[in-house]
Design a protein around this motif. Structure first.
Motif, mmCIF file in Angstrom:
data_model
loop_
_atom_site.group_PDB
_atom_site.id
_atom_site.type_symbol
_atom_site.label_atom_id
_atom_site.label_comp_id
_atom_site.label_asym_id
_atom_site.label_seq_id
_atom_site.Cartn_x
_atom_site.Cartn_y
_atom_site.Cartn_z
ATOM 1 N N PHE A 1 0.824 -1.208 0.000
ATOM 2 C CA PHE A 1 0.000 0.000 0.000
ATOM 3 C C PHE A 1 0.863 1.266 0.000
ATOM 4 C CE2 PHE A 1 -3.504 -2.683 1.895
ATOM 5 C CZ PHE A 1 -4.326 -2.595 0.786
ATOM 6 N N LYS A 2 1.910 1.266 0.788
ATOM 7 C CA LYS A 2 2.790 2.442 0.840
ATOM 8 C C LYS A 2 3.523 2.624 -0.476
ATOM 9 C CE LYS A 2 1.260 3.123 4.784
ATOM 10 N NZ LYS A 2 0.134 4.024 4.884
ATOM 11 N N ALA A 3 3.882 1.520 -1.127
ATOM 12 C CA ALA A 3 4.509 1.599 -2.445
ATOM 13 C C ALA A 3 3.551 2.253 -3.435
ATOM 14 C CB ALA A 3 4.916 0.208 -2.923
ATOM 15 N N GLY A 4 2.277 1.909 -3.340
ATOM 16 C CA GLY A 4 1.281 2.533 -4.209
ATOM 17 C C GLY A 4 1.152 4.022 -3.945
ATOM 18 N N ASP A 5 1.174 4.407 -2.678
ATOM 19 C CA ASP A 5 1.111 5.837 -2.326
ATOM 20 C C ASP A 5 2.303 6.591 -2.894
ATOM 21 O OD1 ASP A 5 -1.208 5.266 -0.894
ATOM 22 O OD2 ASP A 5 -0.185 5.225 1.053
ATOM 23 N N VAL A 6 3.488 6.004 -2.737
ATOM 24 C CA VAL A 6 4.713 6.639 -3.226
ATOM 25 C C VAL A 6 4.679 6.749 -4.748
ATOM 26 C CG1 VAL A 6 7.215 6.323 -3.475
ATOM 27 C CG2 VAL A 6 6.132 5.956 -1.256
ATOM 28 N N TYR A 7 4.269 5.679 -5.409
ATOM 29 C CA TYR A 7 4.214 5.664 -6.874
ATOM 30 C C TYR A 7 3.253 6.745 -7.379
ATOM 31 C CZ TYR A 7 4.236 3.820 -11.625
ATOM 32 O OH TYR A 7 4.396 3.677 -12.981
ATOM 33 N N GLN A 8 2.084 6.844 -6.764
ATOM 34 C CA GLN A 8 1.100 7.852 -7.175
ATOM 35 C C GLN A 8 1.631 9.273 -6.970
ATOM 36 O OE1 GLN A 8 -1.742 7.338 -8.817
ATOM 37 N NE2 GLN A 8 -1.248 5.152 -8.824
ATOM 38 N N ALA A 9 2.330 9.504 -5.870
ATOM 39 C CA ALA A 9 2.888 10.837 -5.597
ATOM 40 C C ALA A 9 3.944 11.201 -6.643
ATOM 41 C CB ALA A 9 3.500 10.876 -4.198
ATOM 42 N N ALA B 1 11.597 14.556 -10.297
ATOM 43 C CA ALA B 1 12.318 13.904 -9.212
ATOM 44 C C ALA B 1 12.021 14.617 -7.892
ATOM 45 C CB ALA B 1 13.818 13.920 -9.496
ATOM 46 N N LEU B 2 11.832 13.841 -6.830
ATOM 47 C CA LEU B 2 11.520 14.391 -5.517
ATOM 48 C C LEU B 2 12.424 13.772 -4.460
ATOM 49 C CD1 LEU B 2 7.608 14.105 -5.576
ATOM 50 C CD2 LEU B 2 8.954 16.146 -6.010
ATOM 51 N N THR B 3 12.618 14.500 -3.356
ATOM 52 C CA THR B 3 13.346 13.956 -2.209
ATOM 53 C C THR B 3 12.378 13.111 -1.378
ATOM 54 O OG1 THR B 3 12.843 15.828 -0.779
ATOM 55 C CG2 THR B 3 14.862 15.985 -2.101
ATOM 56 N N VAL B 4 12.911 12.396 -0.415
ATOM 57 C CA VAL B 4 12.081 11.563 0.449
ATOM 58 C C VAL B 4 11.069 12.427 1.201
ATOM 59 C CG1 VAL B 4 12.072 9.999 2.436
ATOM 60 C CG2 VAL B 4 13.821 9.760 0.676
ATOM 61 N N LYS B 5 11.508 13.575 1.713
ATOM 62 C CA LYS B 5 10.596 14.475 2.433
ATOM 63 C C LYS B 5 9.475 14.969 1.523
ATOM 64 C CE LYS B 5 13.229 16.372 6.206
ATOM 65 N NZ LYS B 5 13.661 17.569 6.902
ATOM 66 N N GLY C 1 7.813 2.055 1.261
ATOM 67 C CA GLY C 1 7.297 2.000 -0.108
ATOM 68 C C GLY C 1 8.391 2.121 -1.146
ATOM 69 N N LEU C 2 9.382 2.968 -0.886
ATOM 70 C CA LEU C 2 10.497 3.129 -1.815
ATOM 71 C C LEU C 2 11.287 1.829 -1.957
ATOM 72 C CD1 LEU C 2 11.861 6.655 -0.827
ATOM 73 C CD2 LEU C 2 10.754 6.024 -2.975
ATOM 74 N N GLY C 3 11.491 1.152 -0.844
ATOM 75 C CA GLY C 3 12.214 -0.116 -0.888
ATOM 76 C C GLY C 3 11.511 -1.119 -1.789
ATOM 77 N N TRP C 4 10.209 -1.184 -1.674
ATOM 78 C CA TRP C 4 9.407 -2.087 -2.496
ATOM 79 C C TRP C 4 9.588 -1.737 -3.975
ATOM 80 C CZ3 TRP C 4 5.293 -5.572 -0.938
ATOM 81 C CH2 TRP C 4 4.489 -6.025 -1.982
ATOM 82 N N LEU C 5 9.452 -0.440 -4.296
ATOM 83 C CA LEU C 5 9.533 -0.002 -5.689
ATOM 84 C C LEU C 5 10.941 -0.136 -6.256
ATOM 85 C CD1 LEU C 5 7.185 3.088 -5.440
ATOM 86 C CD2 LEU C 5 6.688 0.912 -6.569
ATOM 87 N N PHE C 6 11.968 0.099 -5.449
ATOM 88 C CA PHE C 6 13.339 -0.105 -5.917
ATOM 89 C C PHE C 6 13.578 -1.569 -6.240
ATOM 90 C CE2 PHE C 6 14.838 4.066 -4.106
ATOM 91 C CZ PHE C 6 15.431 4.525 -5.268
ATOM 92 N N LYS C 7 13.067 -2.454 -5.404
ATOM 93 C CA LYS C 7 13.233 -3.893 -5.619
ATOM 94 C C LYS C 7 12.573 -4.322 -6.931
ATOM 95 C CE LYS C 7 14.272 -8.101 -4.396
ATOM 96 N NZ LYS C 7 15.616 -8.589 -4.478
ATOM 97 N N GLU C 8 11.453 -3.711 -7.267
ATOM 98 C CA GLU C 8 10.758 -4.022 -8.508
ATOM 99 C C GLU C 8 11.372 -3.326 -9.719
ATOM 100 O OE1 GLU C 8 6.609 -3.090 -7.982
ATOM 101 O OE2 GLU C 8 6.211 -5.012 -7.011
ATOM 102 N N GLY C 9 12.333 -2.433 -9.496
ATOM 103 C CA GLY C 9 12.983 -1.734 -10.602
ATOM 104 C C GLY C 9 12.162 -0.599 -11.178
#
Length: 99
Positions: free
Chosen positions: A44-52, A59-63, A79-87
């Motif tokens: 779910f957090k990966a989805g939130d990050v992807y949508q943002a 390009a955005l910073t973590v903050k 969420g970032l970890g999930w998305l990085f793992k998926e490439g």
């Protein structure tokens, strides 16, 4: 016969000269957020990050991602970890963008 107590000017001046202790107000304790680390929450957090990131189209910073997604920085990192793992992400100069 009872004796009458009298105060002298010196005693009254000594009391007046005592420094008063300042009251120190404690700042409210920072709220700690607990992040449930499990596959469902990470997804779910990966989805939130992807949508943002998709909405920002830059390009955005973590903050900045956390603020745009309205989630904590810890949840953003999950969420970032999930998305990085998926490439699905690239990072350049501490900023993250969609791949």
């Amino acid at each position: 016969m009872a004796e009458k107590k009298t105060t002298t000017k010196k005693a009254a001046a000594a009391v007046a000269e005592e420094p008063k202790k300042a009251t120190v107000k404690k700042a409210p304790a920072a709220k700690k957020t607990t992040v449930a680390v499990n596959a469902e929450n990470a997804g779910f957090k990966a989805g939130d990050v992807y949508q943002a990131l998709a909405a920002a189209e830059k390009a955005l910073t973590v903050k900045e991602i956390a603020k745009a997604a309205k989630i904590s920085e810890e949840e953003t990192l999950l969420g970032l970890g999930w998305l990085f793992k998926e490439g699905k992400l690239n990072s350049v100069d501490e900023k993250i963008t969609l791949a």
